[in-house]
Structures are given as C-alpha cells and as structure tokens.
Design a protein around this motif. Sequence first.
Motif, mmCIF file in Angstrom:
data_model
loop_
_atom_site.group_PDB
_atom_site.id
_atom_site.type_symbol
_atom_site.label_atom_id
_atom_site.label_comp_id
_atom_site.label_asym_id
_atom_site.label_seq_id
_atom_site.Cartn_x
_atom_site.Cartn_y
_atom_site.Cartn_z
ATOM 1 N N ASN A 6 -14.895 6.724 -19.073
ATOM 2 C CA ASN A 6 -14.588 5.691 -18.330
ATOM 3 C C ASN A 6 -12.820 5.861 -19.462
ATOM 4 O O ASN A 6 -12.950 6.057 -20.040
ATOM 5 C CB ASN A 6 -15.144 4.643 -19.054
ATOM 6 N N VAL A 7 -11.473 5.172 -17.791
ATOM 7 C CA VAL A 7 -10.709 5.798 -18.241
ATOM 8 C C VAL A 7 -9.801 4.522 -20.270
ATOM 9 O O VAL A 7 -8.979 4.837 -20.227
ATOM 10 C CB VAL A 7 -9.389 5.775 -17.368
ATOM 11 N N ASN A 8 -10.755 3.976 -19.432
ATOM 12 C CA ASN A 8 -10.889 3.233 -21.173
ATOM 13 C C ASN A 8 -10.576 2.953 -22.241
ATOM 14 O O ASN A 8 -10.658 2.534 -23.456
ATOM 15 C CB ASN A 8 -10.290 0.970 -20.657
ATOM 16 N N ARG A 9 -12.000 3.971 -22.419
ATOM 17 C CA ARG A 9 -12.504 4.498 -23.836
ATOM 18 C C ARG A 9 -12.432 6.314 -23.317
ATOM 19 O O ARG A 9 -14.001 6.815 -23.176
ATOM 20 C CB ARG A 9 -13.767 4.846 -23.870
ATOM 21 N N LEU A 10 -11.393 6.711 -23.447
ATOM 22 C CA LEU A 10 -10.933 8.468 -23.345
ATOM 23 C C LEU A 10 -11.847 9.063 -24.756
ATOM 24 O O LEU A 10 -10.971 9.265 -26.174
ATOM 25 C CB LEU A 10 -10.090 8.493 -23.263
ATOM 26 N N PRO A 11 -13.161 10.324 -24.692
ATOM 27 C CA PRO A 11 -13.463 11.149 -25.515
ATOM 28 C C PRO A 11 -12.501 12.362 -25.526
ATOM 29 O O PRO A 11 -12.405 13.281 -26.240
ATOM 30 C CB PRO A 11 -14.221 11.226 -25.411
ATOM 31 N N PHE A 12 -10.712 11.866 -26.484
ATOM 32 C CA PHE A 12 -9.776 12.955 -26.592
ATOM 33 C C PHE A 12 -9.203 12.623 -28.507
ATOM 34 O O PHE A 12 -9.319 11.177 -28.115
ATOM 35 C CB PHE A 12 -8.969 12.907 -25.374
ATOM 36 N N GLN A 13 -8.904 13.443 -29.237
ATOM 37 C CA GLN A 13 -8.239 13.299 -30.380
ATOM 38 C C GLN A 13 -7.000 12.615 -29.555
ATOM 39 O O GLN A 13 -5.903 12.722 -28.495
ATOM 40 C CB GLN A 13 -8.683 14.465 -31.045
ATOM 41 N N ASP A 14 -5.974 11.953 -30.830
ATOM 42 C CA ASP A 14 -4.592 10.994 -30.099
ATOM 43 C C ASP A 14 -3.986 12.291 -29.889
ATOM 44 O O ASP A 14 -4.082 13.551 -30.430
ATOM 45 C CB ASP A 14 -4.590 11.195 -32.152
ATOM 46 N N GLU A 15 -3.168 12.131 -29.580
ATOM 47 C CA GLU A 15 -2.276 13.387 -29.411
ATOM 48 C C GLU A 15 -2.263 15.105 -28.585
ATOM 49 O O GLU A 15 -2.353 15.494 -29.448
ATOM 50 C CB GLU A 15 -0.745 13.604 -30.963
ATOM 51 N N ASN A 16 -3.427 15.111 -27.299
ATOM 52 C CA ASN A 16 -4.189 16.304 -27.185
ATOM 53 C C ASN A 16 -3.205 16.681 -25.880
ATOM 54 O O ASN A 16 -3.452 17.522 -26.007
ATOM 55 C CB ASN A 16 -5.685 15.388 -27.269
ATOM 56 N N PHE A 17 -2.821 15.440 -25.021
ATOM 57 C CA PHE A 17 -1.892 15.820 -23.897
ATOM 58 C C PHE A 17 -0.247 15.956 -23.487
ATOM 59 O O PHE A 17 0.226 14.988 -24.229
ATOM 60 C CB PHE A 17 -2.902 15.250 -22.215
ATOM 61 N N ASP A 18 0.334 17.122 -22.358
ATOM 62 C CA ASP A 18 1.106 17.383 -22.210
ATOM 63 C C ASP A 18 1.326 15.781 -21.447
ATOM 64 O O ASP A 18 2.832 15.472 -20.973
ATOM 65 C CB ASP A 18 1.794 18.679 -21.862
ATOM 66 N N LYS A 19 0.268 15.678 -20.698
ATOM 67 C CA LYS A 19 1.458 15.048 -18.834
ATOM 68 C C LYS A 19 -0.385 14.583 -18.666
ATOM 69 O O LYS A 19 -1.497 15.269 -18.660
ATOM 70 C CB LYS A 19 1.415 15.945 -17.897
ATOM 71 N N VAL A 20 -0.189 13.430 -18.608
ATOM 72 C CA VAL A 20 -1.648 12.607 -17.058
ATOM 73 C C VAL A 20 -0.879 12.602 -16.347
ATOM 74 O O VAL A 20 -0.259 11.616 -16.315
ATOM 75 C CB VAL A 20 -1.690 11.319 -18.242
ATOM 76 N N LEU A 21 -1.962 12.317 -15.050
ATOM 77 C CA LEU A 21 -1.788 12.257 -14.122
ATOM 78 C C LEU A 21 -3.354 11.470 -13.094
ATOM 79 O O LEU A 21 -4.077 11.276 -13.813
ATOM 80 C CB LEU A 21 -1.861 13.552 -13.062
ATOM 81 N N SER A 22 -2.950 10.804 -12.498
ATOM 82 C CA SER A 22 -4.062 9.211 -12.120
ATOM 83 C C SER A 22 -3.803 9.650 -10.455
ATOM 84 O O SER A 22 -2.244 8.816 -10.297
ATOM 85 C CB SER A 22 -3.785 8.485 -11.867
ATOM 86 N N ILE A 23 -4.494 9.923 -9.532
ATOM 87 C CA ILE A 23 -4.172 9.598 -7.897
ATOM 88 C C ILE A 23 -5.115 8.737 -7.094
ATOM 89 O O ILE A 23 -6.147 9.093 -7.562
ATOM 90 C CB ILE A 23 -4.074 11.314 -7.077
ATOM 91 N N HIS A 24 -4.626 7.826 -7.038
ATOM 92 C CA HIS A 24 -5.595 6.753 -6.288
ATOM 93 C C HIS A 24 -6.811 6.901 -7.313
ATOM 94 O O HIS A 24 -7.725 6.106 -6.270
ATOM 95 C CB HIS A 24 -5.602 7.811 -4.847
ATOM 96 N N SER A 25 -6.361 6.084 -8.193
ATOM 97 C CA SER A 25 -7.847 5.928 -8.952
ATOM 98 C C SER A 25 -7.381 3.957 -9.541
ATOM 99 O O SER A 25 -8.085 3.533 -10.096
ATOM 100 C CB SER A 25 -7.889 6.633 -10.000
ATOM 101 N N ILE A 26 -5.781 3.576 -9.802
ATOM 102 C CA ILE A 26 -5.961 2.848 -10.519
ATOM 103 C C ILE A 26 -6.539 1.768 -10.084
ATOM 104 O O ILE A 26 -7.160 0.824 -10.532
ATOM 105 C CB ILE A 26 -3.960 2.739 -11.124
ATOM 106 N N TYR A 27 -6.652 1.846 -8.982
ATOM 107 C CA TYR A 27 -7.235 0.018 -7.967
ATOM 108 C C TYR A 27 -8.556 0.082 -8.471
ATOM 109 O O TYR A 27 -8.942 -1.397 -8.855
ATOM 110 C CB TYR A 27 -7.835 0.774 -6.958
ATOM 111 N N PHE A 28 -9.362 1.000 -9.093
ATOM 112 C CA PHE A 28 -11.037 0.691 -9.501
ATOM 113 C C PHE A 28 -10.336 0.387 -11.995
ATOM 114 O O PHE A 28 -11.912 0.425 -11.912
ATOM 115 C CB PHE A 28 -11.878 2.219 -9.101
ATOM 116 N N TRP A 29 -9.517 0.578 -11.885
ATOM 117 C CA TRP A 29 -9.247 0.592 -13.471
ATOM 118 C C TRP A 29 -9.342 -0.490 -14.181
ATOM 119 O O TRP A 29 -8.925 -1.796 -13.640
ATOM 120 C CB TRP A 29 -7.686 1.180 -13.624
ATOM 121 N N GLU A 30 -11.050 -0.705 -14.784
ATOM 122 C CA GLU A 30 -11.440 -2.465 -15.452
ATOM 123 C C GLU A 30 -9.909 -3.112 -15.961
ATOM 124 O O GLU A 30 -10.273 -3.828 -16.025
ATOM 125 C CB GLU A 30 -12.643 -2.237 -15.927
#
Length: 209
Positions: free
Chosen positions: A108-132
């Motif tokens: 689930n996008v509101n509980r990401l199973p990754f460590q802090d400060e792990n990515f340089d960029k984050v993208l999302s395309i036509h997904s935000i409509y479904f974020w709880e």
Amino acid sequence: MGMIKLITELIDKQYGKPQGLLGTYIGEKMVKQHKPETLWTIELLNIVQGESVLELGCGAGYAMKLILDQTLVEQVVGVDLSPTIIRSAAIRNKNGLNAKKATLVQANVNRLPFQDENFDKVLSIHSIYFWENLSETFSEIYRVLKPGGYFVITLCDAKDDEIWEGIKSMIEDRLIPIAKENGFLNVALLKGPKSRQFHTIAVLGHKHL
C-alpha cells in the motif's frame, strides 16, 4: 440498465485494483492509453546516472521499462496493490528483474516497506485517484526520498472543455497543501500534453537538501 451498471462498476473497480483476466486486460489497456503522459513524466524526472527511482502504482510496468531503457538509472522499484498487475509488470520487465535493476513490490502506498532516504525520485501516473490517505502517503514519500530528491505526481483534471471540479478542488485544497505540510519545497503545478482529449497535469515537490 441494471446489467450495464453492474458491468460499468466492475470495470471501474478494476482500474483501482486490477484482478484476474479482466484486470490483466485493463492493465494493458492503460499502457496504450497513457503513453503521452508517461513519456512526459519521465522527462520531468530528469534522471541522471546512478539514481534510484520509485514508482507508486506501477501498473503493468510500462514506465519502469521506459526508464530502464532510456536512462542510466541504477534501480527502478515499482509498487502496486494488485498481484495481477504486478505479474504483468514482471513479464514486461523480465530483463530488468534478471539484471537486478528492477524490483516489484506488492504494498500500500501509505505504508511503504523501504528504508528512509532510499530513492532519488518518486513518480506516480494516474494512481493518486485511488490513494486512501493523501497525508500518510506524502509523509511516506518524504520519508523514502533522499535529501534533494523530488516527486512527480501525474494525473488528469479535465476532458475537452469540461473542467473536473472535484479533481481541481482535490489538487488545490488537499494535494498541494498536504505536500507542503509534509515538508516539500517548491511545490508546483505543471500543464502537460493532451492524451485522448484528457488534460494532463503534474504536481512536483522537492525535499530539502
């Protein structure tokens, strides 16, 4: 009318969490429909050599494959809630997975199973409509981004001359304020290409250095 309404509701649900054969079909349909805004979003990311990229709601893995094919990215991770669509993404990104440059995670996008400060960029395309929960998700995006990293959220806010007031309100009253409340700087709204008469936009924000 009852049967038509039932079928319409079934298809609408598939866009949020594709399942089964119909879900696989919907996933491939979205790949074809969203090519213009997918290419535009990848351009906005301005990926440089050695960066790590996270896609929220990766769908059938089209953006991931383009990123792997077109850039010098170190790692692309795709997150989606649907095991059906992750299977499609795995097929599309077989080479990247085998080379250990691509990873797919069901989460689930509101509980990401990754460590802090792990990515340089984050993208999302036509997904935000479904974020709880927008606030929780943006908190997670901020957490997993490296200092100086940024997000690009792409969506549609209109079709032809019809402005979608609900989406417009969500962007102005919730999305942008929530991004700022979670610490993002230089939060901006950009107009993108038309895609099948739909108006594409993107919201961007940077994490402090």
